[in-house]
Design an enzyme around this catalytic site. Structure first.
Site, PDB file in Angstrom:
ATOM      1  N   GLU A  60       0.820  -1.206   0.000  1.00 18.21           N
ATOM      2  CA  GLU A  60       0.000   0.000   0.000  1.00 18.21           C
ATOM      3  C   GLU A  60       0.858   1.261   0.000  1.00 18.21           C
ATOM      4  O   GLU A  60       0.539   2.241  -0.682  1.00 18.21           O
ATOM      5  CB  GLU A  60      -0.927   0.006   1.222  1.00 18.21           C
ATOM      6  N   CYS A  87      -2.546  -4.131   7.093  1.00 21.79           N
ATOM      7  CA  CYS A  87      -2.187  -4.347   8.495  1.00 21.79           C
ATOM      8  C   CYS A  87      -2.672  -3.192   9.355  1.00 21.79           C
ATOM      9  O   CYS A  87      -2.839  -2.056   8.892  1.00 21.79           O
ATOM     10  CB  CYS A  87      -0.674  -4.540   8.638  1.00 21.79           C
ATOM     11  N   CYS A  96      -0.623   0.005   7.656  1.00 24.23           N
ATOM     12  CA  CYS A  96      -1.083   0.466   6.343  1.00 24.23           C
ATOM     13  C   CYS A  96      -2.515   0.991   6.409  1.00 24.23           C
ATOM     14  O   CYS A  96      -2.906   1.851   5.622  1.00 24.23           O
ATOM     15  CB  CYS A  96      -0.989  -0.675   5.328  1.00 24.23           C
ATOM     16  N   ARG A 194      13.425 -24.693  -4.574  1.00 29.32           N
ATOM     17  CA  ARG A 194      14.143 -24.488  -3.317  1.00 29.32           C
ATOM     18  C   ARG A 194      14.159 -23.008  -2.928  1.00 29.32           C
ATOM     19  O   ARG A 194      13.978 -22.662  -1.749  1.00 29.32           O
ATOM     20  CB  ARG A 194      15.584 -24.984  -3.443  1.00 29.32           C
ATOM     21  N   ARG A 217      22.140 -22.932  -6.172  1.00 30.97           N
ATOM     22  CA  ARG A 217      23.251 -22.482  -7.016  1.00 30.97           C
ATOM     23  C   ARG A 217      22.882 -22.399  -8.499  1.00 30.97           C
ATOM     24  O   ARG A 217      23.556 -21.704  -9.268  1.00 30.97           O
ATOM     25  CB  ARG A 217      24.459 -23.392  -6.833  1.00 30.97           C
ATOM     26  N   LEU A 298      10.420 -39.520   3.220  1.00 29.35           N
ATOM     27  CA  LEU A 298       9.277 -39.097   2.420  1.00 29.35           C
ATOM     28  C   LEU A 298       8.045 -39.951   2.724  1.00 29.35           C
ATOM     29  O   LEU A 298       6.930 -39.430   2.884  1.00 29.35           O
ATOM     30  CB  LEU A 298       9.620 -39.180   0.929  1.00 29.35           C
ATOM     31  N   SER A 300       7.388 -41.508   5.425  1.00 28.71           N
ATOM     32  CA  SER A 300       6.895 -41.190   6.773  1.00 28.71           C
ATOM     33  C   SER A 300       5.967 -39.985   6.745  1.00 28.71           C
ATOM     34  O   SER A 300       4.918 -39.983   7.415  1.00 28.71           O
ATOM     35  CB  SER A 300       8.083 -40.918   7.709  1.00 28.71           C
TER      36      SER A 300
END
Length: 353
Positions: A60, A87, A96, A194, A217, A298, A300
């Site tokens: 905003e 907010c 805001c 990631r 990377r 995985l 689990s």
């Protein structure tokens, strides 16, 4: 202009623009949500902005500050579109809602309310109390989807969990030695995934066998916090996980030390390890985690129904005669599929939670 955009009602078109702007903050604003804002005067956009970086100005503020000198006189006659409830509290920046009231903006259209307890309807109430006309719920589903990590964290009191693995065409996740299953282009996509998450988790065997760096990377963006389960602290210090270049957390049953780039968080054997890990992540304000292996870890998460999305990469041109079986995901409807050369990527969403 695409067909979807043209099919939207005018107020939905402005909200769609808010979402486009908000998405530009991906990977830069967490733990804050991504937010976009557009200021409209007589069907003309006179200002727009988005939350660009955690700790800096909200959408905003940037939107109102973007209005040209010639158009500032119209702010008090305009409609503000914003993808998330403004907010109403002092955090890293002032509220805001107060800025909107100060600028006497008469109409405010909000995509969805904010379930964060410091806001939770207070921004809407404050703006209404000042005399503005407030509309809530325009493209609400889309607005919540954009900030699924944020809403999951605050409403379910835990991180958003993404499971990811690569498998051969005959359902093997690896062999006796480390195998590179997905192609170089898919690898770049994985690094993008990631960069979009706050943390990344692997188990002991994966860390030992593959010695992964777990960084971004191959893609511009922040490295996620690295998480590894090593209950008996048997992983060698020579692993890339412990090189000190990226914040790393080791979950174990012996040591508690949260200082430095490599931290140790003690959890108990005999109890549900995953539940303990997720509780630590919640307490650390880590809103999302991508789990990259191995199969036992995985599976689990799957068996305990502790997942929100799964990204499964299958190399359709590879078969592994003898190897570790890939995790088994209970029958789920795919929400999206794409192909990158010989790799087929299928996306699943958990609707059973």
């Amino acid at each position: 202009m695409d067909a979807y955009f043209c099919s939207l009602k005018i107020e939905e078109q402005y909200m769609q623009r808010c979402l486009q702007l908000a998405a530009m903050g991906a990977g830069k604003v967490a733990p804050n949500p991504m937010v976009g804002a557009v200021l409209v005067y007589k069907d003309r956009i006179i200002g727009e902005g988005y939350h660009q970086k955690y700790g800096e100005a909200h959408a905003e503020v940037n939107c109102i500050n973007s209005v040209s000198e010639a158009d500032k006189k119209f702010i008090g006659e305009s409609t503000l579109y914003v993808s998330l409830e403004p907010c109403a509290h002092f955090g890293k920046t002032p509220p805001c809602a107060d800025l909107i009231i100060k600028n006497k903006i008469p109409h405010v259209v909000i995509g969805c309310s904010d379930s964060f307890e410091a806001v939770a309807g207070k921004g809407i109430e404050r703006i209404k109390a000042a005399g503005a006309n407030v509309t809530v719920g325009i493209l609400e589903k889309e607005c919540r989807e954009l900030n699924k990590r944020f809403f999951t964290f605050h409403e379910k009191h835990g991180p958003y969990i993404i499971l990811k693995w690569a498998q051969s065409d005959n359902g093997k996740i690896g062999g006796a030695e480390r195998l590179f299953i997905s192609n170089e282009f898919t690898n770049r996509l994985v690094h993008q995934w990631r960069a979009e998450e706050a943390s990344i988790l692997v188990g002991t065997n994966t860390a030992l066998k593959d010695d992964p760096a777990l960084t971004t990377r191959l893609w511009p963006g922040n490295n996620p916090i690295r998480l590894v389960i090593d209950m008996d602290l048997k992983l060698p210090a020579s692993l890339q996980l412990f090189d000190g270049t990226v914040k790393t957390i080791v979950f174990n049953s012996h040591r508690q030390d949260d200082r430095g780039m490599v931290c140790y968080y003690q959890i108990e054997k005999g109890k549900t390890i995953l539940t303990q890990i997720l509780k630590v992540l919640y307490n650390l304000q880590i809103q999302s985690v991508i789990v990259e292996g191995g199969t036992i870890l995985l599976q689990s998460f799957i068996d305990e129904n502790l997942w929100d999305e799964a990204h499964v990469v299958t190399n359709t041109n590879m078969e592994i005669a003898e190897g570790v079986n890939a995790p088994i995901l209970q029958p789920q409807k795919a929400i999206k599929e794409e192909n990158i050369q010989t790799d087929r990527i299928v996306y699943f969403k958990n609707d059973s939670q």
